[in-house]
Scaffold this active site. Structure first.
Site, PDB file in Angstrom:
ATOM      1  N   GLY A  11       0.830  -1.218   0.000  1.00  0.00           N
ATOM      2  CA  GLY A  11       0.000   0.000   0.000  1.00  0.00           C
ATOM      3  C   GLY A  11       0.854   1.254   0.000  1.00  0.00           C
ATOM      4  O   GLY A  11       0.592   2.195   0.753  1.00  0.00           O
ATOM      5  N   ALA A  12       1.874   1.284  -0.862  1.00  0.00           N
ATOM      6  CA  ALA A  12       2.879   2.358  -0.800  1.00  0.00           C
ATOM      7  C   ALA A  12       2.628   3.480  -1.803  1.00  0.00           C
ATOM      8  O   ALA A  12       3.448   4.377  -1.946  1.00  0.00           O
ATOM      9  CB  ALA A  12       4.276   1.767  -1.003  1.00  0.00           C
ATOM     10  N   ARG A  14       0.212   5.738  -1.620  1.00  0.00           N
ATOM     11  CA  ARG A  14      -0.285   6.972  -0.995  1.00  0.00           C
ATOM     12  C   ARG A  14      -0.285   6.822   0.522  1.00  0.00           C
ATOM     13  O   ARG A  14      -0.022   5.732   1.053  1.00  0.00           O
ATOM     14  CB  ARG A  14      -1.691   7.326  -1.503  1.00  0.00           C
ATOM     15  CG  ARG A  14      -2.712   6.260  -1.249  1.00  0.00           C
ATOM     16  CD  ARG A  14      -3.991   6.493  -2.060  1.00  0.00           C
ATOM     17  NE  ARG A  14      -4.901   5.367  -1.871  1.00  0.00           N
ATOM     18  CZ  ARG A  14      -5.842   5.327  -0.925  1.00  0.00           C
ATOM     19  NH1 ARG A  14      -6.016   6.362  -0.125  1.00  0.00           N
ATOM     20  NH2 ARG A  14      -6.605   4.264  -0.803  1.00  0.00           N
ATOM     21  N   VAL A  63      -3.226  -7.422  -1.225  1.00  0.00           N
ATOM     22  CA  VAL A  63      -2.661  -8.246  -0.144  1.00  0.00           C
ATOM     23  C   VAL A  63      -3.677  -9.263   0.370  1.00  0.00           C
ATOM     24  O   VAL A  63      -3.306 -10.234   1.028  1.00  0.00           O
ATOM     25  CB  VAL A  63      -2.121  -7.392   1.023  1.00  0.00           C
ATOM     26  CG1 VAL A  63      -0.965  -6.517   0.580  1.00  0.00           C
ATOM     27  CG2 VAL A  63      -3.217  -6.577   1.680  1.00  0.00           C
ATOM     28  N   ASN A  89       1.764  -2.426   5.460  1.00  0.00           N
ATOM     29  CA  ASN A  89       1.088  -1.147   5.714  1.00  0.00           C
ATOM     30  C   ASN A  89      -0.338  -1.109   5.165  1.00  0.00           C
ATOM     31  O   ASN A  89      -1.175  -0.368   5.674  1.00  0.00           O
ATOM     32  CB  ASN A  89       1.922  -0.026   5.073  1.00  0.00           C
ATOM     33  CG  ASN A  89       1.123   1.252   4.915  1.00  0.00           C
ATOM     34  OD1 ASN A  89       0.967   2.020   5.856  1.00  0.00           O
ATOM     35  ND2 ASN A  89       0.586   1.485   3.722  1.00  0.00           N
ATOM     36  N   SER A 141      -2.743  -0.325  15.066  1.00  0.00           N
ATOM     37  CA  SER A 141      -3.426   0.957  15.271  1.00  0.00           C
ATOM     38  C   SER A 141      -3.731   1.135  16.744  1.00  0.00           C
ATOM     39  O   SER A 141      -3.932   0.147  17.470  1.00  0.00           O
ATOM     40  CB  SER A 141      -4.744   0.979  14.493  1.00  0.00           C
ATOM     41  OG  SER A 141      -5.541   2.073  14.902  1.00  0.00           O
ATOM     42  N   TYR A 154     -12.409  -3.144  12.300  1.00  0.00           N
ATOM     43  CA  TYR A 154     -11.058  -2.586  12.189  1.00  0.00           C
ATOM     44  C   TYR A 154     -10.249  -2.882  13.465  1.00  0.00           C
ATOM     45  O   TYR A 154      -9.088  -3.307  13.392  1.00  0.00           O
ATOM     46  CB  TYR A 154     -11.175  -1.081  11.955  1.00  0.00           C
ATOM     47  CG  TYR A 154      -9.878  -0.361  11.725  1.00  0.00           C
ATOM     48  CD1 TYR A 154      -9.216  -0.432  10.498  1.00  0.00           C
ATOM     49  CD2 TYR A 154      -9.311   0.431  12.727  1.00  0.00           C
ATOM     50  CE1 TYR A 154      -8.028   0.262  10.280  1.00  0.00           C
ATOM     51  CE2 TYR A 154      -8.125   1.118  12.521  1.00  0.00           C
ATOM     52  CZ  TYR A 154      -7.489   1.030  11.292  1.00  0.00           C
ATOM     53  OH  TYR A 154      -6.312   1.716  11.090  1.00  0.00           O
ATOM     54  N   ALA A 156     -10.711  -5.276  15.607  1.00  0.00           N
ATOM     55  CA  ALA A 156     -10.413  -6.717  15.674  1.00  0.00           C
ATOM     56  C   ALA A 156      -9.241  -7.048  14.747  1.00  0.00           C
ATOM     57  O   ALA A 156      -8.334  -7.808  15.118  1.00  0.00           O
ATOM     58  CB  ALA A 156     -11.650  -7.523  15.270  1.00  0.00           C
ATOM     59  N   LYS A 158      -6.812  -5.057  13.764  1.00  0.00           N
ATOM     60  CA  LYS A 158      -5.555  -4.456  14.233  1.00  0.00           C
ATOM     61  C   LYS A 158      -5.073  -5.094  15.543  1.00  0.00           C
ATOM     62  O   LYS A 158      -3.865  -5.153  15.799  1.00  0.00           O
ATOM     63  CB  LYS A 158      -5.722  -2.940  14.378  1.00  0.00           C
ATOM     64  CG  LYS A 158      -5.952  -2.230  13.042  1.00  0.00           C
ATOM     65  CD  LYS A 158      -4.756  -2.397  12.100  1.00  0.00           C
ATOM     66  CE  LYS A 158      -4.884  -1.610  10.820  1.00  0.00           C
ATOM     67  NZ  LYS A 158      -3.699  -1.758   9.956  1.00  0.00           N
ATOM     68  N   ILE A 187      -3.513   9.988  12.270  1.00  0.00           N
ATOM     69  CA  ILE A 187      -2.539  10.492  11.306  1.00  0.00           C
ATOM     70  C   ILE A 187      -3.273  11.105  10.112  1.00  0.00           C
ATOM     71  O   ILE A 187      -4.264  10.542   9.629  1.00  0.00           O
ATOM     72  CB  ILE A 187      -1.614   9.340  10.804  1.00  0.00           C
ATOM     73  CG1 ILE A 187      -1.042   8.522  11.980  1.00  0.00           C
ATOM     74  CG2 ILE A 187      -0.498   9.896   9.907  1.00  0.00           C
ATOM     75  CD1 ILE A 187      -0.162   9.272  12.937  1.00  0.00           C
TER      76      ILE A 187
HETATM   77  P1  NDP Z   1      -4.984   5.306   3.346  1.00  0.00           P
HETATM   78  O1  NDP Z   1      -6.435   5.005   3.326  1.00  0.00           O
HETATM   79  O2  NDP Z   1      -4.519   6.703   3.143  1.00  0.00           O
HETATM   80  O3  NDP Z   1      -4.206   4.338   2.312  1.00  0.00           O
HETATM   81  C1  NDP Z   1      -4.474   2.983   2.336  1.00  0.00           C
HETATM   82  C2  NDP Z   1      -3.373   2.272   1.589  1.00  0.00           C
HETATM   83  O4  NDP Z   1      -3.613   0.859   1.692  1.00  0.00           O
HETATM   84  C3  NDP Z   1      -3.351   2.633   0.122  1.00  0.00           C
HETATM   85  O5  NDP Z   1      -2.013   2.748  -0.328  1.00  0.00           O
HETATM   86  C4  NDP Z   1      -4.034   1.435  -0.530  1.00  0.00           C
HETATM   87  O6  NDP Z   1      -3.558   1.134  -1.828  1.00  0.00           O
HETATM   88  C5  NDP Z   1      -3.585   0.316   0.392  1.00  0.00           C
HETATM   89  N1  NDP Z   1      -4.458  -0.846   0.285  1.00  0.00           N
HETATM   90  C6  NDP Z   1      -5.752  -0.961   0.662  1.00  0.00           C
HETATM   91  N2  NDP Z   1      -6.217  -2.194   0.371  1.00  0.00           N
HETATM   92  C7  NDP Z   1      -5.191  -2.867  -0.219  1.00  0.00           C
HETATM   93  C8  NDP Z   1      -5.030  -4.170  -0.739  1.00  0.00           C
HETATM   94  N3  NDP Z   1      -6.029  -5.054  -0.708  1.00  0.00           N
HETATM   95  N4  NDP Z   1      -3.824  -4.522  -1.253  1.00  0.00           N
HETATM   96  C9  NDP Z   1      -2.783  -3.642  -1.288  1.00  0.00           C
HETATM   97  N5  NDP Z   1      -2.892  -2.388  -0.815  1.00  0.00           N
HETATM   98  C10 NDP Z   1      -4.078  -2.000  -0.288  1.00  0.00           C
HETATM   99  O7  NDP Z   1      -4.460   4.749   4.753  1.00  0.00           O
HETATM  100  P2  NDP Z   1      -3.284   5.274   5.699  1.00  0.00           P
HETATM  101  O8  NDP Z   1      -2.110   5.631   4.903  1.00  0.00           O
HETATM  102  O9  NDP Z   1      -3.863   6.255   6.633  1.00  0.00           O
HETATM  103  O10 NDP Z   1      -3.013   3.950   6.561  1.00  0.00           O
HETATM  104  C11 NDP Z   1      -1.908   3.085   6.337  1.00  0.00           C
HETATM  105  C12 NDP Z   1      -1.910   2.040   7.429  1.00  0.00           C
HETATM  106  O11 NDP Z   1      -1.820   2.659   8.708  1.00  0.00           O
HETATM  107  C13 NDP Z   1      -3.174   1.183   7.448  1.00  0.00           C
HETATM  108  O12 NDP Z   1      -2.858  -0.140   7.784  1.00  0.00           O
HETATM  109  C14 NDP Z   1      -3.989   1.832   8.539  1.00  0.00           C
HETATM  110  O13 NDP Z   1      -4.916   0.951   9.085  1.00  0.00           O
HETATM  111  C15 NDP Z   1      -2.903   2.233   9.513  1.00  0.00           C
HETATM  112  N6  NDP Z   1      -3.309   3.282  10.423  1.00  0.00           N
HETATM  113  C16 NDP Z   1      -3.650   4.533   9.960  1.00  0.00           C
HETATM  114  C17 NDP Z   1      -4.043   5.504  10.853  1.00  0.00           C
HETATM  115  C18 NDP Z   1      -4.405   6.894  10.437  1.00  0.00           C
HETATM  116  O14 NDP Z   1      -4.774   7.682  11.311  1.00  0.00           O
HETATM  117  N7  NDP Z   1      -4.308   7.263   9.188  1.00  0.00           N
HETATM  118  C19 NDP Z   1      -4.156   5.224  12.297  1.00  0.00           C
HETATM  119  C20 NDP Z   1      -3.768   3.898  12.662  1.00  0.00           C
HETATM  120  C21 NDP Z   1      -3.368   2.962  11.750  1.00  0.00           C
HETATM  121  P3  NDP Z   1      -4.315   1.598  -3.205  1.00  0.00           P
HETATM  122  O15 NDP Z   1      -4.587   3.066  -3.078  1.00  0.00           O
HETATM  123  O16 NDP Z   1      -3.300   1.249  -4.237  1.00  0.00           O
HETATM  124  O17 NDP Z   1      -5.568   0.771  -3.302  1.00  0.00           O
END
Ligand code: NDP
Length: 246
Positions: A11-12, A14, A63, A89, A141, A154, A156, A158, A187
């Protein structure tokens, strides 16, 4: 700090994953930029990393798809020769109070956030064993620690990531492979932009440091855990949440 290392970040394209990929590259790593839907954004991340003089490739794979994770890892091992750092991630939310939460919403969040972490770790398990070295960093999280009304699926997933992290840390410790979790708080990314203004204000009020975190706050912690400086740390959950879960 990470020169000569290869990192796979899921998920890199964005959000936090993007910042992790760029930060690991800043510290010298070559980076495999996994994405699911954000192809163009992932390719931009690759260009930025190449601009730093590092190797990078964007690779599409959900993933949640076990077989696709296997293919991605086999292909990337052939391309890069080794993978030293795995950052799980990728994550999604499908929030609702239990009364409105569907079983499909529950399953989808578990499939990506929890099973997705299993899927990549399972396919990296043997390569890491062979290398007798490796770093796994899983994104949990604050919600997995404290729980949150409206986020049962979510939370469960995490909390599950924490159990998975500690168990695999115990399995792999004797082979010089560390497995840790980072638990972000609130974040500023697309994920939290989707919250209502009321929910944002209520969350901010619970943060002792009185500010929203940045993707960089998380990325620097991940880079530290990926580095030799953290070689005696395994099975831990590092909260990066402005003090929410103290
Ligand atoms: P975003 O919603 O901004 O981005 C989510 C990312 O996950 C995207 O890059 C997306 O890829 C990717 N993704 C989603 N589903 C899949 C999949 N099936 N396979 C591969 N990639 C996938 O989330 P954040 O950047 O905010 O969060 C990143 C991580 O940090 C997550 O695990 C989130 O739960 C955790 N987190 C975030 C918090 C926050 O406050 N933001 C707080 C606590 C934890 P694409 O766009 O290519 O689909």
């Amino acid at each position: 700090m990470l020169t000569g290392k290869v990192a796979l970040v899921t998920g890199a394209g964005r959000g936090i994953g993007r910042e992790i990929a760029l930060t690991l590259a800043e510290y010298g790593a070559d980076v495999i930029v996994n994405y699911n839907g954000s192809k163009e954004k992932a390719e931009e991340v690759v260009q930025e990393i190449e601009g730093m003089g590092r190797k990078a490739l964007a690779v599409q794979c959900s993933v949640a798809d076990f077989a696709a994770c296997g293919k991605m890892i086999t292909d990337m091992l052939a391309e890069f020769g080794h993978i030293d750092i795995l950052v799980n991630n990728a994550g999604i939310t499908k929030d609702n109070l239990m009364i409105k939460m569907t079983d499909a919403d529950f399953d989808a969040v578990i499939a990506t956030n929890l099973k997705g972490v299993f899927n990549t770790m399972k396919h990296m398990y043997r390569p890491f064993l062979k290398q007798k070295a490796g770093r796994i960093i899983n994104l949990s999280s604050v919600t997995g620690i404290l729980g949150n009304a409206g986020q049962a699926n979510y939370a469960a997933s995490k909390a599950g990531v924490i159990g998975l992290t500690k168990s695999i840390a115990r399995e792999l410790a004797s082979r010089n492979i560390t497995v840790n979790a980072v638990a972000p708080g609130y974040i500023d990314t697309d994920m939290t932009q989707a919250m209502t203004d009321d929910a944002k204000e209520a969350t901010l009020a619970q943060i002792p440091l009185r500010r929203v975190g940045t993707p960089k706050d998380i990325a620097e912690t991940v880079a530290f855990l990926a580095s030799d400086k953290a070689s005696y740390i395994t099975g831990q959950v590092i909260s990066v949440d402005g003090g929410m879960a103290m």
